[in-house]
Design a protein around this motif. Structure first.
Motif, PDB file in Angstrom:
ATOM      1  N   GLY A  16       0.783  -0.996  -0.148  1.00 45.55           N
ATOM      2  CA  GLY A  16       0.085   0.253  -0.124  1.00 45.55           C
ATOM      3  C   GLY A  16       0.819   1.344  -0.625  1.00 45.55           C
ATOM      4  N   PRO A  17       0.676   2.016   0.594  1.00 49.13           N
ATOM      5  CA  PRO A  17       1.187   3.566   0.410  1.00 49.13           C
ATOM      6  C   PRO A  17       1.878   3.609   1.582  1.00 49.13           C
ATOM      7  CG  PRO A  17      -1.455   4.517   0.752  1.00 49.13           C
ATOM      8  CD  PRO A  17      -1.560   2.927   0.325  1.00 49.13           C
ATOM      9  N   MET A  18       3.005   4.234   0.928  1.00 48.45           N
ATOM     10  CA  MET A  18       4.237   4.396   2.207  1.00 48.45           C
ATOM     11  C   MET A  18       4.608   5.822   2.166  1.00 48.45           C
ATOM     12  SD  MET A  18       6.816   1.205   1.564  1.00 48.45           S
ATOM     13  CE  MET A  18       7.201   1.048   3.321  1.00 48.45           C
ATOM     14  N   ALA A  19       4.542   6.373   3.871  1.00 45.88           N
ATOM     15  CA  ALA A  19       5.213   8.027   3.643  1.00 45.88           C
ATOM     16  C   ALA A  19       5.977   7.855   4.826  1.00 45.88           C
ATOM     17  CB  ALA A  19       4.001   8.316   4.422  1.00 45.88           C
ATOM     18  N   PHE A  20       7.412   8.400   4.863  1.00 48.82           N
ATOM     19  CA  PHE A  20       8.436   8.993   5.646  1.00 48.82           C
ATOM     20  C   PHE A  20       8.842   9.811   6.106  1.00 48.82           C
ATOM     21  CE2 PHE A  20       8.738   5.088   2.475  1.00 48.82           C
ATOM     22  CZ  PHE A  20       9.466   4.539   2.649  1.00 48.82           C
ATOM     23  N   ALA A  21       8.825  10.023   7.067  1.00 49.74           N
ATOM     24  CA  ALA A  21       8.438  11.183   7.774  1.00 49.74           C
ATOM     25  C   ALA A  21      10.583  11.135   8.549  1.00 49.74           C
ATOM     26  CB  ALA A  21       7.597  11.167   9.235  1.00 49.74           C
ATOM     27  N   VAL A  22      11.005  12.150   7.575  1.00 49.26           N
ATOM     28  CA  VAL A  22      12.527  11.645   7.956  1.00 49.26           C
ATOM     29  C   VAL A  22      12.723  13.330   8.450  1.00 49.26           C
ATOM     30  CG1 VAL A  22      14.747  11.349   6.305  1.00 49.26           C
ATOM     31  CG2 VAL A  22      12.272   9.478   6.423  1.00 49.26           C
ATOM     32  N   SER A  23      14.199  12.654   9.480  1.00 45.62           N
ATOM     33  CA  SER A  23      14.459  14.702   9.959  1.00 45.62           C
ATOM     34  C   SER A  23      16.108  14.663   9.285  1.00 45.62           C
ATOM     35  CB  SER A  23      14.708  14.080  11.241  1.00 45.62           C
ATOM     36  OG  SER A  23      15.818  12.999  11.838  1.00 45.62           O
ATOM     37  N   GLY A  24      16.080  15.537   9.181  1.00 46.57           N
ATOM     38  CA  GLY A  24      17.422  16.371   8.473  1.00 46.57           C
ATOM     39  C   GLY A  24      17.961  17.192   8.975  1.00 46.57           C
ATOM     40  N   ARG A  25      18.076  17.681  10.818  1.00 41.49           N
ATOM     41  CA  ARG A  25      17.820  18.857  11.268  1.00 41.49           C
ATOM     42  C   ARG A  25      18.964  18.855  12.097  1.00 41.49           C
ATOM     43  NH1 ARG A  25      15.787  17.013  16.723  1.00 41.49           N
ATOM     44  NH2 ARG A  25      14.370  15.317  17.510  1.00 41.49           N
ATOM     45  N   ALA A  26      19.117  19.493  13.352  1.00 40.83           N
ATOM     46  CA  ALA A  26      20.004  19.785  14.337  1.00 40.83           C
ATOM     47  C   ALA A  26      19.471  18.989  15.120  1.00 40.83           C
ATOM     48  CB  ALA A  26      20.145  20.876  14.677  1.00 40.83           C
ATOM     49  N   ASN A  27      20.467  18.211  16.253  1.00 42.10           N
ATOM     50  CA  ASN A  27      20.441  17.761  16.959  1.00 42.10           C
ATOM     51  C   ASN A  27      20.161  16.150  16.762  1.00 42.10           C
ATOM     52  OD1 ASN A  27      20.973  19.800  18.329  1.00 42.10           O
ATOM     53  ND2 ASN A  27      19.044  20.611  19.437  1.00 42.10           N
ATOM     54  N   ILE A  69       4.646   6.724  -2.625  1.00 35.86           N
ATOM     55  CA  ILE A  69       5.601   6.852  -1.943  1.00 35.86           C
ATOM     56  C   ILE A  69       5.445   8.299  -1.276  1.00 35.86           C
ATOM     57  CG2 ILE A  69       8.271   6.779  -1.294  1.00 35.86           C
ATOM     58  CD1 ILE A  69       6.152   3.572  -1.655  1.00 35.86           C
ATOM     59  N   THR A  70       5.822   8.815  -0.285  1.00 38.99           N
ATOM     60  CA  THR A  70       5.986  10.751  -0.297  1.00 38.99           C
ATOM     61  C   THR A  70       6.866  10.196   1.747  1.00 38.99           C
ATOM     62  OG1 THR A  70       3.155  10.081   0.043  1.00 38.99           O
ATOM     63  CG2 THR A  70       4.343  12.678   1.058  1.00 38.99           C
ATOM     64  N   LEU A  71       7.447  11.599   1.134  1.00 39.44           N
ATOM     65  CA  LEU A  71       8.615  11.553   1.776  1.00 39.44           C
ATOM     66  C   LEU A  71       8.338  13.282   2.523  1.00 39.44           C
ATOM     67  CD1 LEU A  71      12.193  11.850   0.586  1.00 39.44           C
ATOM     68  CD2 LEU A  71      11.175  10.318   1.676  1.00 39.44           C
ATOM     69  N   ILE A  72       8.029  13.471   4.004  1.00 36.74           N
ATOM     70  CA  ILE A  72       8.037  14.337   5.180  1.00 36.74           C
ATOM     71  C   ILE A  72       8.893  14.995   5.213  1.00 36.74           C
ATOM     72  CG2 ILE A  72       6.685  14.769   6.993  1.00 36.74           C
ATOM     73  CD1 ILE A  72       4.667  13.392   4.564  1.00 36.74           C
ATOM     74  N   ASP A  73       9.021  15.859   5.537  1.00 39.03           N
ATOM     75  CA  ASP A  73      10.543  16.804   6.272  1.00 39.03           C
ATOM     76  C   ASP A  73      10.017  17.307   7.203  1.00 39.03           C
ATOM     77  OD1 ASP A  73      12.477  18.145   6.441  1.00 39.03           O
ATOM     78  OD2 ASP A  73      12.457  19.824   5.138  1.00 39.03           O
ATOM     79  N   LEU A  74      10.522  16.478   8.649  1.00 35.29           N
ATOM     80  CA  LEU A  74      10.747  16.550  10.140  1.00 35.29           C
ATOM     81  C   LEU A  74      11.025  17.901   9.904  1.00 35.29           C
ATOM     82  CD1 LEU A  74      10.564  13.449  12.026  1.00 35.29           C
ATOM     83  CD2 LEU A  74      10.605  15.738  12.501  1.00 35.29           C
ATOM     84  N   ASP A  75      10.659  18.893  10.372  1.00 34.24           N
ATOM     85  CA  ASP A  75      11.208  19.865  11.751  1.00 34.24           C
ATOM     86  C   ASP A  75      10.119  20.304  12.384  1.00 34.24           C
ATOM     87  OD1 ASP A  75       9.913  21.074   9.501  1.00 34.24           O
ATOM     88  OD2 ASP A  75      11.578  21.757   7.912  1.00 34.24           O
ATOM     89  N   GLY A  76       9.961  22.300  12.546  1.00 29.89           N
ATOM     90  CA  GLY A  76       9.296  22.534  13.533  1.00 29.89           C
ATOM     91  C   GLY A  76       8.265  22.444  12.798  1.00 29.89           C
ATOM     92  N   ARG A  77       7.884  22.519  11.863  1.00 29.91           N
ATOM     93  CA  ARG A  77       6.907  22.856  10.578  1.00 29.91           C
ATOM     94  C   ARG A  77       6.864  22.187   9.621  1.00 29.91           C
ATOM     95  NH1 ARG A  77       6.295  29.196   8.859  1.00 29.91           N
ATOM     96  NH2 ARG A  77       3.987  27.922   8.060  1.00 29.91           N
ATOM     97  N   PRO A  78       6.089  20.831   9.884  1.00 30.38           N
ATOM     98  CA  PRO A  78       6.762  19.003   8.714  1.00 30.38           C
ATOM     99  C   PRO A  78       5.959  19.532   7.611  1.00 30.38           C
ATOM    100  CG  PRO A  78       6.226  18.963  11.154  1.00 30.38           C
ATOM    101  CD  PRO A  78       6.190  20.243  10.766  1.00 30.38           C
ATOM    102  N   THR A  79       6.491  19.186   6.566  1.00 35.54           N
ATOM    103  CA  THR A  79       5.729  19.200   4.839  1.00 35.54           C
ATOM    104  C   THR A  79       6.408  18.480   3.986  1.00 35.54           C
ATOM    105  OG1 THR A  79       7.393  20.598   4.647  1.00 35.54           O
ATOM    106  CG2 THR A  79       6.383  21.771   5.343  1.00 35.54           C
ATOM    107  N   SER A  80       4.869  18.324   3.093  1.00 34.28           N
ATOM    108  CA  SER A  80       5.643  17.303   2.248  1.00 34.28           C
ATOM    109  C   SER A  80       6.563  17.691   2.023  1.00 34.28           C
ATOM    110  CB  SER A  80       4.597  16.572   1.685  1.00 34.28           C
ATOM    111  OG  SER A  80       4.641  15.720   0.207  1.00 34.28           O
ATOM    112  N   ALA A  81       7.757  17.183   1.515  1.00 39.93           N
ATOM    113  CA  ALA A  81       8.507  16.951   0.173  1.00 39.93           C
ATOM    114  C   ALA A  81       8.514  16.263  -1.584  1.00 39.93           C
ATOM    115  CB  ALA A  81       9.749  17.017   0.785  1.00 39.93           C
ATOM    116  N   GLY A  82       7.033  15.823  -0.874  1.00 41.87           N
ATOM    117  CA  GLY A  82       6.669  15.683  -1.715  1.00 41.87           C
ATOM    118  C   GLY A  82       6.417  14.070  -2.272  1.00 41.87           C
ATOM    119  N   SER A  83       6.145  12.903  -3.755  1.00 41.95           N
ATOM    120  CA  SER A  83       5.403  12.262  -3.394  1.00 41.95           C
ATOM    121  C   SER A  83       5.721  11.534  -5.128  1.00 41.95           C
ATOM    122  CB  SER A  83       4.052  11.530  -3.278  1.00 41.95           C
ATOM    123  OG  SER A  83       3.218  12.102  -4.355  1.00 41.95           O
ATOM    124  N   GLU A  84       5.845  10.681  -5.298  1.00 44.13           N
ATOM    125  CA  GLU A  84       5.979  10.023  -6.110  1.00 44.13           C
ATOM    126  C   GLU A  84       5.225   8.071  -6.402  1.00 44.13           C
ATOM    127  OE1 GLU A  84       8.895   8.792  -9.894  1.00 44.13           O
ATOM    128  OE2 GLU A  84       9.622  10.305  -8.009  1.00 44.13           O
TER     129      GLU A  84
END
Length: 408
Positions: A53-64, A94-109
């Motif tokens: 099924g669909p997959m969504a990845f909430a990934v942190s490229g953040r400090a700490n 497949i969706t990527l979620i940019d995990l920071d202080g205001r998470p947003t979708s980085a796009g999907s394919e």
């Protein structure tokens, strides 16, 4: 399309021929290995079945938090979904979620393959994974702080649909945005059930109805964030597991493969979460035993959460008494402001007595240990009742202690 964030290192697609993952990725340092965005560690099957099924990845490229990448077990599960999708004539999103202080979708394919044979289908899959791995390892925070709760909710919505989906969270889990702001004293140690109830009351639970949730990297941090103790990491894992289950997840898998390496550079700041050091016995210095997984108690009882862990913490306290006949320990139990004042005093007294009993079991002389309970009436009390009359999990946990005063 999955949009490429500002990568510090771009990962290249290698030729076919590797044993498992045929797309190579880059990790945060010299540990780069086979797998798209590999974080190191051995492979192992996830404890939850991962549906096609669909997959969504909430990934942190953040400090700490270490640079983004996927544990081997998550890579294997992703490849399995794509392979089975072709067999079932299904095209997963497949969706990527940019995990920071205001998470947003980085796009999907959407993944699809019109290959006429197995080799061509494998080539299509590897090409897709190449772009996915490049985008994932290149994820970089755009906003300060870290809102893990909102990222989970956004991922849950992204993985929804007619088929059960999968949400993958890759982050230390140390959120710094309300209502789960671990800078709040005591929140890291609070019983998961209390925190979940507070989130439910404020309608803040993530929407994860029917999806499989995979939690990776919880408790794994990068400088300047102080490392968590095993008990603190256990508390964090238990909390996020409870949050995912309360949000409606059909199954929650925790990946134990550690994430390491430095945090990404040139990203917005994230506040450091204060991690209290383990309690230590020091002559003449008062120590508060925290209500955590090392020496804390089951909710509303005087039963240790983990008796063996409590023995490990209290052994030096018992040794302190046995080393000199002139030494004494005064134990004062405190509590949150819940229930009647008499009930608070009773519970805090029984918890002080439980600590004494374990110290005696460890060899400490009972006649040199005094106990009392004061409930919520003590100088260090932190207001743990909100404006609406509901108890605040963090402050309430901070108020549940046994204070040790050593003399001699």
């Amino acid at each position: 399309m999955i949009h490429r964030a500002r990568p510090s290192v771009l990962c290249s697609v290698l030729a076919a021929g590797l044993v498992t993952v045929l797309v190579a990725g880059c990790s945060s340092g010299s540990d780069a290995g086979g797998g798209f965005g590999s974080t190191g560690g051995g492979a192992g099957a996830l404890s939850c079945p991962v549906p096609v099924g669909p997959m969504a990845f909430a990934v942190s490229g953040r400090a700490n938090s270490p640079e983004p990448g996927l544990p081997q077990s998550v890579q294997d599960a992703t490849i399995s979904v794509l392979s089975r999708a072709v067999d079932e004539d299904y095209q997963p999103r497949i969706t990527l979620i940019d995990l920071d202080g205001r998470p947003t979708s980085a796009g999907s394919e959407t993944y699809s393959s019109d290959a006429g044979n197995a080799i061509a289908a494998e080539d299509d899959r590897n090409q897709f994974l190449g772009g996915f791995g490049e985008a994932l390892t290149g994820m970089r925070a755009q906003a300060p702080e870290a809102d893990v709760l909102s990222a989970l909710d956004l991922a849950g919505r992204s993985a929804g649909g007619n088929r059960p989906g999968t949400v993958v969270l890759v982050d230390s889990g140390l959120s710094t945005v309300a209502p789960l702001d671990f800078r709040q004293r005591g929140l890291l140690d609070a019983p998961p059930a209390e925190t979940v109830e507070a989130l439910r009351a404020s309608n803040a639970l993530p929407g994860l109805q029917g999806v499989t949730v995979v939690l990776a990297g919880l408790g794994d941090v990068a400088e300047p964030q102080t490392a968590l103790s095993p008990a603190q990491r256990s508390s964090l894992v238990a909390l996020w597991t409870a949050v995912a289950e309360a949000g409606g997840a059909s199954c929650v898998a925790v990946v134990d493969e550690p994430r390491g390496g430095e945090a990404p550079s040139d990203v917005p700041p994230v506040s450091v979460v204060d991690v209290p050091p383990p309690p230590r016995i020091t002559p003449g210095q008062t120590t508060a035993l925290p209500d955590d997984n090392s020496v804390g108690f089951q909710p509303d009882t005087a039963e240790f959460r983990d008796r063996n862990a409590a023995r490990g913490v209290l052994t030096p306290f018992a040794q302190f008494l046995t080393e000199s006949p002139g030494r004494r320990l005064a134990l004062t139990g405190t509590s949150a402001r819940a229930g009647t004042p008499a009930g608070q005093v009773d519970l805090s007294t029984r918890r002080a007595e439980a600590v004494k009993a374990l110290l005696v079991e460890l060899g400490a002389p009972a006649d040199r240990i005094s106990t009392r309970g004061v409930g919520s009436q003590f100088p260090g009390y932190v207001n743990d009742v909100g404006p609406d009359g509901r108890q605040l999990p963090g402050p309430a946990s901070a108020n549940r202690t046994v204070i040790v005063e050593p003399t001699g």
